[in-house]
Write a protein that holds these residues in place. Sequence first.
Motif, PDB file in Angstrom:
ATOM      1  N   ALA A  49      69.509 -40.465  26.156  1.00  0.00           N
ATOM      2  CA  ALA A  49      70.639 -39.816  26.814  1.00  0.00           C
ATOM      3  C   ALA A  49      71.852 -39.757  25.883  1.00  0.00           C
ATOM      4  O   ALA A  49      72.557 -38.740  25.829  1.00  0.00           O
ATOM      5  CB  ALA A  49      70.990 -40.546  28.109  1.00  0.00           C
ATOM      6  N   VAL A  50      72.091 -40.827  25.131  1.00  0.00           N
ATOM      7  CA  VAL A  50      73.210 -40.850  24.183  1.00  0.00           C
ATOM      8  C   VAL A  50      72.966 -39.838  23.063  1.00  0.00           C
ATOM      9  O   VAL A  50      73.875 -39.099  22.674  1.00  0.00           O
ATOM     10  CB  VAL A  50      73.430 -42.268  23.615  1.00  0.00           C
ATOM     11  N   ASN A  51      71.735 -39.798  22.556  1.00  0.00           N
ATOM     12  CA  ASN A  51      71.417 -38.820  21.507  1.00  0.00           C
ATOM     13  C   ASN A  51      71.661 -37.401  22.006  1.00  0.00           C
ATOM     14  O   ASN A  51      72.223 -36.570  21.291  1.00  0.00           O
ATOM     15  CB  ASN A  51      69.965 -38.970  21.038  1.00  0.00           C
ATOM     16  N   SER A  52      71.251 -37.118  23.218  1.00  0.00           N
ATOM     17  CA  SER A  52      71.447 -35.797  23.800  1.00  0.00           C
ATOM     18  C   SER A  52      72.936 -35.484  23.948  1.00  0.00           C
ATOM     19  O   SER A  52      73.390 -34.379  23.634  1.00  0.00           O
ATOM     20  CB  SER A  52      70.749 -35.719  25.154  1.00  0.00           C
ATOM     21  N   ALA A  53      73.704 -36.453  24.402  1.00  0.00           N
ATOM     22  CA  ALA A  53      75.144 -36.257  24.572  1.00  0.00           C
ATOM     23  C   ALA A  53      75.831 -36.028  23.229  1.00  0.00           C
ATOM     24  O   ALA A  53      76.705 -35.164  23.104  1.00  0.00           O
ATOM     25  CB  ALA A  53      75.751 -37.465  25.286  1.00  0.00           C
ATOM     26  N   LEU A  54      75.431 -36.775  22.199  1.00  0.00           N
ATOM     27  CA  LEU A  54      75.996 -36.569  20.869  1.00  0.00           C
ATOM     28  C   LEU A  54      75.625 -35.191  20.322  1.00  0.00           C
ATOM     29  O   LEU A  54      76.435 -34.536  19.660  1.00  0.00           O
ATOM     30  CB  LEU A  54      75.528 -37.663  19.908  1.00  0.00           C
ATOM     31  N   HIS A  55      74.415 -34.764  20.612  1.00  0.00           N
ATOM     32  CA  HIS A  55      73.980 -33.423  20.188  1.00  0.00           C
ATOM     33  C   HIS A  55      74.884 -32.358  20.819  1.00  0.00           C
ATOM     34  O   HIS A  55      75.301 -31.406  20.151  1.00  0.00           O
ATOM     35  CB  HIS A  55      72.515 -33.197  20.570  1.00  0.00           C
ATOM     36  N   LYS A  56      75.199 -32.532  22.090  1.00  0.00           N
ATOM     37  CA  LYS A  56      76.074 -31.574  22.774  1.00  0.00           C
ATOM     38  C   LYS A  56      77.471 -31.567  22.156  1.00  0.00           C
ATOM     39  O   LYS A  56      78.088 -30.500  22.001  1.00  0.00           O
ATOM     40  CB  LYS A  56      76.143 -31.880  24.264  1.00  0.00           C
ATOM     41  N   VAL A  57      77.984 -32.726  21.784  1.00  0.00           N
ATOM     42  CA  VAL A  57      79.286 -32.799  21.119  1.00  0.00           C
ATOM     43  C   VAL A  57      79.206 -32.074  19.777  1.00  0.00           C
ATOM     44  O   VAL A  57      80.091 -31.288  19.427  1.00  0.00           O
ATOM     45  CB  VAL A  57      79.748 -34.261  20.935  1.00  0.00           C
ATOM     46  N   SER A  58      78.150 -32.320  19.033  1.00  0.00           N
ATOM     47  CA  SER A  58      77.965 -31.658  17.736  1.00  0.00           C
ATOM     48  C   SER A  58      77.932 -30.149  17.888  1.00  0.00           C
ATOM     49  O   SER A  58      78.571 -29.419  17.119  1.00  0.00           O
ATOM     50  CB  SER A  58      76.664 -32.122  17.068  1.00  0.00           C
ATOM     51  N   MET A  59      77.201 -29.668  18.871  1.00  0.00           N
ATOM     52  CA  MET A  59      77.087 -28.226  19.074  1.00  0.00           C
ATOM     53  C   MET A  59      78.420 -27.622  19.505  1.00  0.00           C
ATOM     54  O   MET A  59      78.775 -26.522  19.075  1.00  0.00           O
ATOM     55  CB  MET A  59      75.984 -27.908  20.081  1.00  0.00           C
ATOM     56  N   ALA A  60      79.174 -28.334  20.325  1.00  0.00           N
ATOM     57  CA  ALA A  60      80.489 -27.838  20.738  1.00  0.00           C
ATOM     58  C   ALA A  60      81.425 -27.753  19.537  1.00  0.00           C
ATOM     59  O   ALA A  60      82.150 -26.762  19.371  1.00  0.00           O
ATOM     60  CB  ALA A  60      81.076 -28.745  21.825  1.00  0.00           C
ATOM     61  N   LEU A  61      81.412 -28.779  18.687  1.00  0.00           N
ATOM     62  CA  LEU A  61      82.237 -28.757  17.485  1.00  0.00           C
ATOM     63  C   LEU A  61      81.811 -27.639  16.545  1.00  0.00           C
ATOM     64  O   LEU A  61      82.656 -26.937  15.970  1.00  0.00           O
ATOM     65  CB  LEU A  61      82.159 -30.108  16.761  1.00  0.00           C
ATOM     66  N   LEU A  62      80.509 -27.465  16.395  1.00  0.00           N
ATOM     67  CA  LEU A  62      79.993 -26.409  15.520  1.00  0.00           C
ATOM     68  C   LEU A  62      80.390 -25.028  16.041  1.00  0.00           C
ATOM     69  O   LEU A  62      80.800 -24.153  15.267  1.00  0.00           O
ATOM     70  CB  LEU A  62      78.473 -26.530  15.392  1.00  0.00           C
ATOM     71  N   ALA A  63      80.313 -24.837  17.339  1.00  0.00           N
ATOM     72  CA  ALA A  63      80.696 -23.551  17.933  1.00  0.00           C
ATOM     73  C   ALA A  63      82.188 -23.294  17.719  1.00  0.00           C
ATOM     74  O   ALA A  63      82.573 -22.192  17.297  1.00  0.00           O
ATOM     75  CB  ALA A  63      80.357 -23.532  19.418  1.00  0.00           C
TER      76      ALA A  63
END
Length: 95
Positions: A49-63
């Motif tokens: 769940a933490v990995n998934s949440a960090l992935h979402k943060v990464s994608m938001a920053l990348l966008a």
Amino acid sequence: MAAPEKKVVQPNKQQLLNRLKRIEGQVRGIHKMVDEDRYCVDVLNQVSAVNSALHKVSMALLADHTHHCVARAVQNDNGEEAIDEVLDVMERLLK
């Protein structure tokens, strides 16, 4: 020698900070689970769940970076460098 730090205004700063606070709480929860000798699969589910949440943060920053910084660089004829930088970051994220 490290590259000079670049500062930008994050357009969705509060949302990112809120997500990171939740992630921080999740990580503390995992620490507690390990300390309390909880069942491995339950701990692994929380790690996932933490990995998934960090992935979402990464994608938001990348966008945000692509829509703002890269777009601005392209308009100012610095697009190639900005695109190369995004590709390098994406390569690291996908490892």
